[in-house]
Structure formats: C-alpha cells, structure tokens
Design an enzyme around this catalytic site. Structure first.
Site, short mmCIF file in Angstrom:
data_model
loop_
_atom_site.label_atom_id
_atom_site.label_comp_id
_atom_site.label_asym_id
_atom_site.label_seq_id
_atom_site.Cartn_x
_atom_site.Cartn_y
_atom_site.Cartn_z
N GLU A 187 0.87 -1.26 0.08
CA GLU A 187 -0.18 0.07 0.14
C GLU A 187 0.88 1.45 0.00
O GLU A 187 0.33 2.11 -0.60
CB GLU A 187 -0.88 -0.04 1.24
CG GLU A 187 -1.81 -1.17 1.01
CD GLU A 187 -2.98 -0.99 2.25
OE1 GLU A 187 -2.85 -0.34 3.30
OE2 GLU A 187 -3.95 -2.08 2.28
N HIS A 221 -10.51 2.11 0.31
CA HIS A 221 -11.01 1.24 1.42
C HIS A 221 -12.53 1.08 1.30
O HIS A 221 -13.28 0.17 2.09
CB HIS A 221 -10.79 1.65 2.56
CG HIS A 221 -9.05 1.41 2.98
ND1 HIS A 221 -8.19 2.24 2.51
CD2 HIS A 221 -8.54 0.48 3.86
CE1 HIS A 221 -6.90 1.99 3.03
NE2 HIS A 221 -7.12 0.89 3.71
#
Length: 338
Positions: A187, A221
C-alpha cells in the site's frame, strides 16, 4: 541523486490519471481471480444489534486463508506493475529529454531504473539518524495509547507480553502477514511512492501531494462496505452499518495518508511510512474512553500523555524528518527540479 528535469515533464491531468490507475489496479486485483473474490449467502438474515452472523461452509470471507493468499499474490503483482509503469514513464521521459542528459542510448534504461528507484524511496538514508528519527515520530504521537499499554503491562518485556503470543502471530498467520507485512509495504509503495512520484513529475505543490493524493488511499477502502453488509445480515441495518463504517474508515485512512505522505516527502525514503503503517496497524485506533474507564485513577495522567503526544508530534514532525537527500522537499533557496 536521481535524474531531474528543469520543468515538469508531464501534466497534472496525466498524474491524476496515473494515480487513479495505480489505485484502481490495486483494488481491482483483489477481485480479478476467482480465488481472491468473496462469496456470501444470498438473502437477508435478522440479527441482534451489532451481531455478526456465522459463516456458512460454502462461503468465502475476507479472513479465509485461501482468500488472503490469493489477494496477497494479486496485490504484490499489482504493486510490481505500478512500479514498472513508473520506470517506463521515466524511461520514456528520458528518451524525450535533450541528448545532453545522456549521450549513450544503451544507458538510458539503467539510468531510468536507478532514478525511479530513488524517486520511489528505495534508497537507504545516509545515516542511522536519518533512518531512526523519522520512524519515531508516529510512536511519539501515540504516547497516550502507549502509556495505557504500559499500565496494562502489555508493552514488550512486560508481564502480559510474550514473544509467542504477542509477536509470532503477527508474522506466522495469514492475517498477520496481510495486516503487518505485505499490506503495509504494498500500500505504501502504490499509494505513496508511485502516486507521489508521478505528482512530483507533474510539478504538483507540496500541499496537493500531501492533502489531495491520500484521498485515493481512503477511497480505496470503500470496497470493504460489501464485506460488512454481507457479514451483518444483508439487511437495512447492515447497510447503514456498512455505510457508517466505510465513511469512518475512509476518513481515518485519509488522515493517516496525510501523515505518511508527509513522512515520505520529507525523508525521500519509503522506510518511515512503512514503519508508521505497521506500527499503526499493530496499535489500532486510540481508545481514550476505554482506557480511562479501565484505569480511572490515572485519568489525568492518561489525558496528559495524549496531549503530550500531540505536542511532541507537532515538534518532531519537522525536526526529526528533515533530509537533504529528499527530492520532494527542496528548500526555498534551491532551484525547483522535478
């Protein structure tokens, strides 16, 4: 020192497109293969408020080991593709640059690779202080939660801490590998290194890079809403829970993105953001109310520790992160280079 350009070689719209591409391929890779996709039983199930339903045998949930393995592979390949895209971009820009940059065509790709690795933050700091101090900024901010952990004797080498129960599960289970190893590394590479590298090539301001680019990290997300909706019964109540949880997660992950973008740009290194990501995943969100309720006789001290952590963060975030090697944080006296 990475190869630089006197003027931004790409437009801001190109940087936006690349950042969206990096985020989209990262999230999309989690659903590309059948093994990585989740599956849930159809139909709503009425449950008590806040209760999660029991997993059916033929379902595939996010924490299933085979799902995690497939997603870790997909995320790693997606991360590699994003890094490759940045290398090819820099190589293409180098080929378009004046020939005075490099007279040897055979050296163009090696130079592009070397400069891209530096732009992505894969260079090691020049001293141990440049490595350690930026990694301590995040723990300073968490002084309050760390003090509460100390009160509960759960810090390293305290009574309720052990190597077997407190450390090994972080790195010997598939959930641990996802949450504390592969997840943070991939990430940060995608949403910090690759995105900020392209925005810097476009000549974006520091403020835009710090406060706008992390929103993609937060929005990445949103797909967790589908998981929450299904796990809590596929009802109206489950939908409301999924929306609220997703909005909250998007907000705090974006705030975290501001922090790690700042760390990356100040240091020019990927190490501090990755360490901060791992540390925050281990600590979780601060639970001030629960900690005060657990130790009511230490209420004032806990509050003071939280306030000192915030004050310490404000002081250390500039003093402990400065690096003369960072291409992303040139002083006002330096000539702007991209």
């Amino acid at each position: 020192m990475p190869l630089v350009f006197a003027e931004p070689p790409i437009s801001l719209s190109t940087a936006h497109s690349l950042a969206v591409f990096f985020a989209g391929t990262y999230v999309g890779s989690l659903y590309f293969s059948k093994n990585a996709r989740l599956s849930f039983k159809q139909g709503g199930i009425k449950l008590k408020q806040g209760q999660q339903r029991t997993k059916e045998q033929d379902e595939r949930w996010r924490d299933d080991p085979d799902v995690i393995r497939a997603r870790l592979t997909a995320a790693s390949l997606s991360t590699l593709s994003s890094c490759t895209a940045v290398v090819l971009l820099v190589w293409k820009l180098l080929r378009w640059a004046p020939k005075s940059v490099t007279d040897n065509v055979d050296q163009e790709f090696p130079i592009a690779l070397e400069t891209t690795l530096a732009r992505l933050g894969f260079d090691l700091p020049s001293s141990w202080l440049e490595l350690v101090l930026p990694c301590l900024v995040t723990p300073v901010l968490f002084l309050g939660p760390l003090y509460a952990s100390w009160l509960s004797s759960s810090l390293p080498f305290q009574r309720h801490w052990s190597l077997k129960c407190s450390v090994l599960p972080l790195f010997t289970t598939w959930q641990g590998v996802r949450n504390y190893v592969v997840g943070p590394i991939t990430e940060e590479i995608v949403f910090r290194s690759c995105s900020l590298a392209t925005y810097h090539l476009a000549g974006a301001s520091r403020a835009k890079m710090i406060f706008l680019s992390p929103w993609l990290f937060g929005l990445a997300h949103v797909h967790h809403a589908w998981d929450i909706y299904n796990r809590y019964g596929r009802t109206g109540s489950a939908a409301r829970r999924a929306v609220i949880a997703t909005l909250f997660q998007t907000s705090y992950t974006s705030l975290f993105g501001f922090h790690t973008a700042f760390l990356f740009m100040r240091t020019g290194s990927l190490i501090p953001p990755v360490i901060a990501h791992i540390f925050c995943n281990i600590m979780g969100l601060p639970q001030y109310s629960a900690q005060v309720a657990m130790f009511p006789h230490r209420r004032k001290v806990i509050r003071m520790a939280y306030l000192l952590g915030i004050a310490g963060y404000i002081v250390t975030m500039n003093r402990w992160t400065s690096s003369p090697r960072s291409l992303y944080w040139r002083s006002a006296h330096d000539v702007a280079m991209f």
